[in-house]
Design a protein around this motif. Structure first.
Motif, PDB file in Angstrom:
ATOM      1  N   LEU A  27      13.569 -22.945  -0.362  1.00 25.35           N
ATOM      2  CA  LEU A  27      14.818 -23.482  -0.912  1.00 25.35           C
ATOM      3  C   LEU A  27      16.003 -23.100  -0.033  1.00 25.35           C
ATOM      4  CD1 LEU A  27      15.565 -25.129  -3.490  1.00 25.35           C
ATOM      5  CD2 LEU A  27      16.447 -22.984  -4.434  1.00 25.35           C
ATOM      6  N   GLN A  28      16.844 -24.116   0.285  1.00 30.35           N
ATOM      7  CA  GLN A  28      18.018 -23.887   1.129  1.00 30.35           C
ATOM      8  C   GLN A  28      19.327 -24.099   0.371  1.00 30.35           C
ATOM      9  OE1 GLN A  28      17.668 -26.316   4.660  1.00 30.35           O
ATOM     10  NE2 GLN A  28      15.527 -25.768   4.942  1.00 30.35           N
ATOM     11  N   TRP A  79      15.404 -14.742  -1.022  1.00 29.65           N
ATOM     12  CA  TRP A  79      15.964 -16.095  -1.000  1.00 29.65           C
ATOM     13  C   TRP A  79      16.349 -16.504   0.422  1.00 29.65           C
ATOM     14  CZ3 TRP A  79      15.606 -19.424  -4.809  1.00 29.65           C
ATOM     15  CH2 TRP A  79      15.588 -19.007  -6.140  1.00 29.65           C
ATOM     16  N   LYS A  80      16.001 -17.742   0.781  1.00 31.41           N
ATOM     17  CA  LYS A  80      16.437 -18.305   2.060  1.00 31.41           C
ATOM     18  C   LYS A  80      17.593 -19.278   1.862  1.00 31.41           C
ATOM     19  CE  LYS A  80      12.166 -17.585   4.584  1.00 31.41           C
ATOM     20  NZ  LYS A  80      11.539 -16.775   3.530  1.00 31.41           N
ATOM     21  N   VAL A  81      18.172 -19.253   0.665  1.00 35.64           N
ATOM     22  CA  VAL A  81      19.257 -20.164   0.310  1.00 35.64           C
ATOM     23  C   VAL A  81      20.455 -19.961   1.227  1.00 35.64           C
ATOM     24  CG1 VAL A  81      20.986 -20.654  -1.468  1.00 35.64           C
ATOM     25  CG2 VAL A  81      18.582 -20.452  -2.094  1.00 35.64           C
ATOM     26  N   MET A 124      20.670 -12.948  -1.526  1.00 39.27           N
ATOM     27  CA  MET A 124      20.755 -14.157  -0.697  1.00 39.27           C
ATOM     28  C   MET A 124      21.403 -13.810   0.649  1.00 39.27           C
ATOM     29  SD  MET A 124      21.804 -17.156  -3.413  1.00 39.27           S
ATOM     30  CE  MET A 124      20.617 -17.689  -4.655  1.00 39.27           C
ATOM     31  N   PRO A 125      20.698 -13.111   1.513  1.00 47.22           N
ATOM     32  CA  PRO A 125      21.283 -12.651   2.782  1.00 47.22           C
ATOM     33  C   PRO A 125      21.644 -13.785   3.742  1.00 47.22           C
ATOM     34  CG  PRO A 125      18.914 -12.228   2.737  1.00 47.22           C
ATOM     35  CD  PRO A 125      19.298 -12.649   1.359  1.00 47.22           C
ATOM     36  N   SER A 126      21.031 -14.970   3.559  1.00 46.46           N
ATOM     37  CA  SER A 126      21.298 -16.095   4.469  1.00 46.46           C
ATOM     38  C   SER A 126      22.434 -16.988   3.987  1.00 46.46           C
ATOM     39  CB  SER A 126      20.030 -16.950   4.635  1.00 46.46           C
ATOM     40  OG  SER A 126      18.960 -16.189   5.139  1.00 46.46           O
ATOM     41  N   LEU A 127      23.050 -16.642   2.847  1.00 47.02           N
ATOM     42  CA  LEU A 127      24.084 -17.486   2.257  1.00 47.02           C
ATOM     43  C   LEU A 127      25.267 -17.636   3.210  1.00 47.02           C
ATOM     44  CD1 LEU A 127      24.604 -18.990  -0.445  1.00 47.02           C
ATOM     45  CD2 LEU A 127      25.952 -17.009  -1.157  1.00 47.02           C
ATOM     46  N   ARG A 128      25.649 -18.894   3.468  1.00 45.00           N
ATOM     47  CA  ARG A 128      26.788 -19.150   4.349  1.00 45.00           C
ATOM     48  C   ARG A 128      27.808 -20.090   3.728  1.00 45.00           C
ATOM     49  NH1 ARG A 128      26.171 -24.106   6.596  1.00 45.00           N
ATOM     50  NH2 ARG A 128      24.085 -25.014   6.617  1.00 45.00           N
ATOM     51  N   TYR A 129      27.461 -20.704   2.568  1.00 42.32           N
ATOM     52  CA  TYR A 129      28.419 -21.586   1.904  1.00 42.32           C
ATOM     53  C   TYR A 129      28.324 -21.415   0.395  1.00 42.32           C
ATOM     54  CZ  TYR A 129      30.968 -25.616   0.225  1.00 42.32           C
ATOM     55  OH  TYR A 129      31.868 -26.412  -0.434  1.00 42.32           O
ATOM     56  N   LEU A 130      29.479 -21.291  -0.243  1.00 40.96           N
ATOM     57  CA  LEU A 130      29.557 -21.105  -1.689  1.00 40.96           C
ATOM     58  C   LEU A 130      30.626 -22.025  -2.249  1.00 40.96           C
ATOM     59  CD1 LEU A 130      29.003 -19.377  -4.341  1.00 40.96           C
ATOM     60  CD2 LEU A 130      30.910 -17.942  -3.567  1.00 40.96           C
ATOM     61  N   GLU A 131      30.307 -22.666  -3.366  1.00 45.85           N
ATOM     62  CA  GLU A 131      31.284 -23.507  -4.053  1.00 45.85           C
ATOM     63  C   GLU A 131      31.258 -23.144  -5.536  1.00 45.85           C
ATOM     64  OE1 GLU A 131      32.233 -28.266  -4.729  1.00 45.85           O
ATOM     65  OE2 GLU A 131      31.031 -27.612  -3.013  1.00 45.85           O
ATOM     66  N   VAL A 132      32.442 -22.905  -6.106  1.00 49.25           N
ATOM     67  CA  VAL A 132      32.547 -22.433  -7.492  1.00 49.25           C
ATOM     68  C   VAL A 132      33.621 -23.217  -8.219  1.00 49.25           C
ATOM     69  CG1 VAL A 132      32.914 -20.436  -8.989  1.00 49.25           C
ATOM     70  CG2 VAL A 132      31.901 -20.109  -6.729  1.00 49.25           C
ATOM     71  N   SER A 133      33.362 -23.508  -9.499  1.00 50.94           N
ATOM     72  CA  SER A 133      34.361 -24.192 -10.314  1.00 50.94           C
ATOM     73  C   SER A 133      34.130 -23.870 -11.790  1.00 50.94           C
ATOM     74  CB  SER A 133      34.268 -25.709 -10.090  1.00 50.94           C
ATOM     75  OG  SER A 133      35.112 -26.398 -10.979  1.00 50.94           O
ATOM     76  N   HIS A 134      35.202 -23.502 -12.487  1.00 47.90           N
ATOM     77  CA  HIS A 134      35.166 -23.265 -13.939  1.00 47.90           C
ATOM     78  C   HIS A 134      34.086 -22.267 -14.345  1.00 47.90           C
ATOM     79  CE1 HIS A 134      37.322 -27.086 -13.442  1.00 47.90           C
ATOM     80  NE2 HIS A 134      37.962 -26.759 -14.556  1.00 47.90           N
ATOM     81  N   CYS A 135      34.025 -21.168 -13.616  1.00 50.37           N
ATOM     82  CA  CYS A 135      33.110 -20.072 -13.948  1.00 50.37           C
ATOM     83  C   CYS A 135      33.978 -18.832 -14.191  1.00 50.37           C
ATOM     84  CB  CYS A 135      32.107 -19.837 -12.818  1.00 50.37           C
ATOM     85  SG  CYS A 135      31.061 -21.254 -12.469  1.00 50.37           S
ATOM     86  N   TRP A 180      33.860 -20.737  -0.332  1.00 50.44           N
ATOM     87  CA  TRP A 180      33.808 -19.669   0.663  1.00 50.44           C
ATOM     88  C   TRP A 180      32.819 -20.092   1.737  1.00 50.44           C
ATOM     89  CZ3 TRP A 180      29.256 -17.053   1.857  1.00 50.44           C
ATOM     90  CH2 TRP A 180      29.369 -15.926   2.682  1.00 50.44           C
ATOM     91  N   THR A 181      33.194 -19.887   2.987  1.00 46.39           N
ATOM     92  CA  THR A 181      32.328 -20.249   4.109  1.00 46.39           C
ATOM     93  C   THR A 181      32.208 -19.072   5.053  1.00 46.39           C
ATOM     94  OG1 THR A 181      33.041 -22.552   3.983  1.00 46.39           O
ATOM     95  CG2 THR A 181      31.942 -21.868   6.000  1.00 46.39           C
ATOM     96  N   LYS A 182      31.012 -18.741   5.416  1.00 41.44           N
ATOM     97  CA  LYS A 182      30.786 -17.693   6.408  1.00 41.44           C
ATOM     98  C   LYS A 182      30.838 -18.340   7.776  1.00 41.44           C
ATOM     99  CE  LYS A 182      27.503 -14.069   7.732  1.00 41.44           C
ATOM    100  NZ  LYS A 182      26.185 -13.438   7.440  1.00 41.44           N
ATOM    101  N   ILE A 183      31.837 -17.966   8.548  1.00 42.95           N
ATOM    102  CA  ILE A 183      32.023 -18.567   9.867  1.00 42.95           C
ATOM    103  C   ILE A 183      30.944 -18.064  10.818  1.00 42.95           C
ATOM    104  CG2 ILE A 183      33.603 -18.811  11.825  1.00 42.95           C
ATOM    105  CD1 ILE A 183      34.471 -20.247   9.284  1.00 42.95           C
ATOM    106  N   ASP A 184      30.435 -18.976  11.659  1.00 45.10           N
ATOM    107  CA  ASP A 184      29.408 -18.600  12.631  1.00 45.10           C
ATOM    108  C   ASP A 184      29.933 -17.523  13.570  1.00 45.10           C
ATOM    109  OD1 ASP A 184      27.711 -20.445  11.552  1.00 45.10           O
ATOM    110  OD2 ASP A 184      28.293 -22.024  12.967  1.00 45.10           O
ATOM    111  N   GLU A 185      29.019 -16.757  14.116  1.00 46.42           N
ATOM    112  CA  GLU A 185      29.387 -15.690  15.044  1.00 46.42           C
ATOM    113  C   GLU A 185      30.073 -16.233  16.292  1.00 46.42           C
ATOM    114  OE1 GLU A 185      25.984 -13.372  15.877  1.00 46.42           O
ATOM    115  OE2 GLU A 185      25.772 -12.604  13.845  1.00 46.42           O
ATOM    116  N   GLU A 186      29.850 -17.523  16.575  1.00 42.71           N
ATOM    117  CA  GLU A 186      30.450 -18.121  17.772  1.00 42.71           C
ATOM    118  C   GLU A 186      31.914 -18.477  17.554  1.00 42.71           C
ATOM    119  OE1 GLU A 186      29.036 -18.242  20.514  1.00 42.71           O
ATOM    120  OE2 GLU A 186      26.913 -18.000  20.086  1.00 42.71           O
TER     121      GLU A 186
END
Length: 876
Positions: free
Chosen positions: A773-774, A799-801, A823-834, A850-856
């Motif tokens: 699961l991604q 988790w590979k999400v 979820m150590p691979s998490l790079r994008y999160l979207e939240v609403s009404h939580c 929230w976005t985890k910017i690439d190392e580059e």
């Protein structure tokens, strides 16, 4: 301007492909189709050569036009034969008695006669082309070589013609001057005429850049470049003898001359990295510790950038100029005599109107300014404004379209066919990508490729067009960039219209507006269109509704007489003035129909049995038909269906039993299991028969029946990648228990789970059950916490999400640190009404992400951003 012929080439290739893959099933016409394969294979060797000289030789051009029409005719015959063969195969399998009817005998006779005629005509065309083309090519090859135009650029630039590049210049300079790598790469990519070369020239001549690098080299890469030319250009610019023809020896000399120096090389206008030329040159460049060097690459193709080693974070995409910048650039050219100042208010008003039509494209602005430079009267300016696109081509020496033509010429054949489809959409129209993709599949522009479905192939083709800067993205999914809608710059659209008209892809008037004619093959229907001219049309293949919401269908006129359609998209149409009987009578007569889209047709209540006559149907879209109540059992006979969309049809309570006979389905939306109230409905267990399914949308309600022995049905779906479960109004304890006990597909990559009434997520939503699961989306639910198994990694898996979406979960209490932990691979999160989430790095009340910017990236820091809400797949 020479217009290449993509249509003939692609049509012949596609027909050959179908003949190899399909015609063997038509036993009664095997001899005819075998001969057709042979003739077309021989014909292919002449098509490209004939295309290169057709503009100068009328006989060749006429032959290619005849071949195009003949190929369409042969394709129609092949489809008719396949449909009829499929029909009789079913009849034989369902009955032990089979005999030829008079109708079948007549069909066999007529079809055989037509196929023989087509084969004879193809053979004659091949002979004519062979006799005519070969001598011409022999005489003209030397002449053409001498006249070949090569685009060439230099490092010299006109400072006065630069507008709106300050931010671009600063950004790229920052990448270059602050970097201490021994050899790093920067890319500038954009559509033709956007100013990539101008920006590179500005940077190349910047005083800080000059001071930084000991050697600066500008290499212009034409479409007919060679490695030898590139190396000679480099040697000349470092003032070295460029004689010789041994590339290995030359590369060694370049290495020696640049060793222990910091150098800047601009590779301008790179079109391709074929044959590995770049790998050989870049590997031969010195990389001296303590000396930071840089390569700047400009291109119209993002894939070329990446093949040359530019990371995404170092690719700059120049923007179109805004209104103020556009006017400033225009004035510098059009009012050069008065130092860029317009002194006539009347002309200024019409001038700004003209500039708006350029849509911020620098090349178009400069070309238009040059066109108007010598014109002083208001009437002349008004005339050009009223006929802008036509005048830009005829009086502007075609410089804009010629520049864009280069991008078109470089497209592979399959993309040329796809991009011509954009010509039917109105100016500035935001194109629904799903509609476009369905059209490509329905008309056969896209096929399955090995393990890739036709839909996946179509999205890949679209990504290629976007990467080549010919199509602009309007809306995309934040998580992975999946494109929802797109549009085309007016100048690129003008080019596609020009080619589409020349190749009879569709019909346009002189103003570039689509017009229905008896020869039209494709139509984008607007409110202004009249259909009387289509009455004798036997060629039209695709009809798509654009901005119209109301059509009129009379039994003996206009649309009702069209029988040749492959693609019919009437989404959002109103049927108030149409007799439902006449409407379905017409649709069921479209025997070749491959794609039918009736999305959001509110007045559609029932689909009749006659839909079972559409034996060629591959895509059926009935989504969002709010009043649709029933599907006929005959829908289970449409064995070619690969997409069936019944999503968001609240009045539709069940699907007919036997739906699992549609074993070729790859996408199924709106599957509803059986209930006690509808004993004739399909069962949950039928899902296991959809072995090719990639996308599944389940609607589970309070009355759904899922037997214990059916709980493992999803586990049999080895190819399923996307699963959507809508459990709205399921409060019954038994249903919740069944949902908790499901066994998920083994290779699922995306899961959307909504409207769940349990307090914790089902146990099967855990990293061991969903190891691939991604992306995970949980929304509109009463969740308080996740299941204990959600947090567990006892089975060895984590988790590979990479993407997580949490929406409208007002009771959910989860800590951000705990989510990150599992979820150590998490790079994008979207939240609403939580409202009860704790310590999350973004807004949890409104829509935050929230976005985890690439190392580059430039600083490697995390970025918190608030974005506009996107329509949820599960919403409503």
């Amino acid at each position: 301007m020479k217009i290449p012929d993509p249509v003939v080439n692609v049509l012949v290739q596609d027909l050959i492909h179908q003949l190899y893959t399909e015609s063997n099933y038509i036993l009664e016409f095997q001899t005819h189709f075998a001969e057709m394969k042979t003739q077309l294979n021989h014909m292919q060797s002449f098509i490209s050569d004939a295309d290169s000289i057709k503009e100068k030789h009328k006989t060749v051009k006429t032959t290619l036009i005849d071949l195009r029409e003949l190929t369409y005719e042969a394709d129609d015959l092949l489809i008719d034969c396949l449909i009829r063969a499929d029909y009789h195969t079913r009849r034989v399998s369902s009955s032990c008695h089979h005999r030829f009817s008079l109708r079948q005998i007549y069909f066999h006779y007529q079809t055989g006669k037509k196929l023989s005629g087509i084969n004879n005509r193809i053979a004659k065309m091949r002979t004519n082309l062979s006799d005519y083309v070969t001598p011409i090519l022999g005489r003209s090859s030397d002449e053409d070589a001498g006249n070949r135009t090569i685009r060439w650029t230099s490092q010299v630039y006109d400072q006065s013609g630069i507008v709106g590049l300050t931010e671009d210049n600063s950004r790229i300079k920052g990448w270059i001057l602050a970097n201490n790598e021994v050899l790093h790469r920067v890319g500038i990519v954009g559509m033709g005429g956007l100013g990539q070369t101008t920006l590179a020239q500005k940077i190349f001549n910047d005083t800080h850049v000059i001071a930084r690098f000991e050697k600066r080299i500008w290499v212009s890469i034409s479409q007919t470049f060679s490695e030898l030319d590139i190396m000679k250009s480099i040697l000349r610019q470092v003032r070295e003898d460029d004689s010789g023809s041994d590339t290995g020896e030359m590369l060694h000399r370049i290495y020696q001359l640049l060793s222990h120096k910091s150098y800047l090389i601009v590779m301008d206008d790179v079109w391709s990295t074929a044959n590995g030329w770049w790998d050989r040159i870049s590997n031969g460049l010195p990389k001296t510790p303590g000396h930071s060097s840089c390569i700047i690459i400009t291109s119209r193709n993002e894939e070329v950038m990446k093949n040359m080693g530019v990371v995404d974070a170092r690719i700059h995409r120049p923007r179109l100029l805004d209104e103020e910048e556009s006017w400033s650039l225009f004035c510098k050219v059009a009012f050069m005599a008065t130092k860029g100042i317009c002194k006539n208010l009347q002309i200024e008003g019409i001038g700004k109107e003209i500039v708006k039509k350029c849509q911020g494209l620098p090349l178009a602005i400069k070309t238009t300014g040059g066109l108007l430079y010598s014109k002083t009267s208001f009437s002349e300016w008004k005339r050009i404004c009223d006929n802008f696109h036509e005048k830009l081509v005829t009086e502007g020496n075609s410089s804009v379209l010629a520049s864009l033509q280069l991008s078109y010429d470089e497209l592979p054949a399959h993309l040329k066919h796809c991009i011509l489809c954009f010509s039917i959409y109105p100016e500035d129209h935001e194109i629904n990508v799903e509609q476009l993709v369905r059209w490509w599949i329905g008309e056969g522009f896209v096929h399955e490729r090995r393990s890739e479905t036709a839909t996946e192939t179509a999205y890949r083709f679209l990504s290629e067009l976007i990467g080549r800067c010919l199509v602009e993205v309007m809306r995309r999914r934040s998580y992975d960039g999946r494109v929802y809608s797109c549009k085309m710059h007016d100048m690129v659209r003008d080019l596609t219209i020009r080619i589409a008209r020349e190749e009879a892809f569709t019909s346009f008037d002189d103003g570039g507006r689509q017009i229905p004619t008896m020869d039209s093959r494709r139509l984008g229907v607007t409110n202004e269109m009249k259909f009387h001219s289509l009455e004798n049309n036997s060629k039209i293949r695709a009809l798509l509704l654009m901005d119209s919401r109301l059509i009129r269908l009379k039994r003996n006129a206009g649309l009702a007489k069209i029988m040749s359609l492959r693609v019919l998209d009437l989404s959002h149409v109103k049927l108030e003035n149409i007799r439902v009987y006449d409407f379905w009578r017409w649709i069921s007569s479209l025997k070749r129909l491959s794609c039918l889209n009736l999305c959001d047709v509110a007045s559609l209540i029932e689909v009749p049995d006659s839909i079972g006559k559409l034996w060629n149907l591959q895509i059926l879209i009935l989504a969002e038909c709010s009043n649709l109540q029933k599907l006929p059992a005959s829908i289970t006979t449409l064995h070619k269906l690969i997409v069936l969309d019944l999503g968001n049809c609240p009045a539709l309570k069940y699907l007919p039993r036997g739906i699992s006979s549609l074993s070729n389905l790859q996408e199924l939306y709106g599957f509803k299991p059986a209930s006690l109230a509808h004993t004739e409905s399909c069962h949950f267990g039928e899902l296991k028969n959809f072995i090719d399914l990639r996308v599944l949308h389940l609607d589970i309600n309070q009355e759904s029946i899922i037997e214990d022995e059916e709980l493992g049905a999803l586990a049999d779906l080895q190819k399923l990648r996307v699963l959507l479960i809508n459990a709205e109004n399921c409060e019954d304890v038994n249903i919740l228990e069944k949902l908790n006990k499901l066994t998920p597909p083994p290779h699922l990559e995306e899961l959307y789970f909504g409207h769940y009434h349990g307090e914790a997520t089902p146990d099967w939503i855990n990293p061991n059950s969903l190891p691939e699961l991604q992306y995970l989306c949980l929304e509109y639910a009463r969740l308080v916490d996740m299941s204990p198994l959600f947090w567990s990694s006892d089975g060895g898996n984590s988790w590979k999400v990479e993407g997580l979406c949490l929406k409208f979960l007002p009771r959910l209490q989860v800590e951000w640190s705990r989510v990150q932990g599992v979820m150590p691979s998490l790079r994008y999160l979207e939240v609403s009404h939580c409202y009860m989430l704790q310590s999350f790095p973004c807004d949890v009340v409104n829509l935050g992400s929230w976005t985890k910017i690439d190392e580059e990236s430039e600083d490697g820091n995390l970025v918190v951003d608030t974005i506009n809400a996107q329509k949820s797949v599960m919403n409503n």
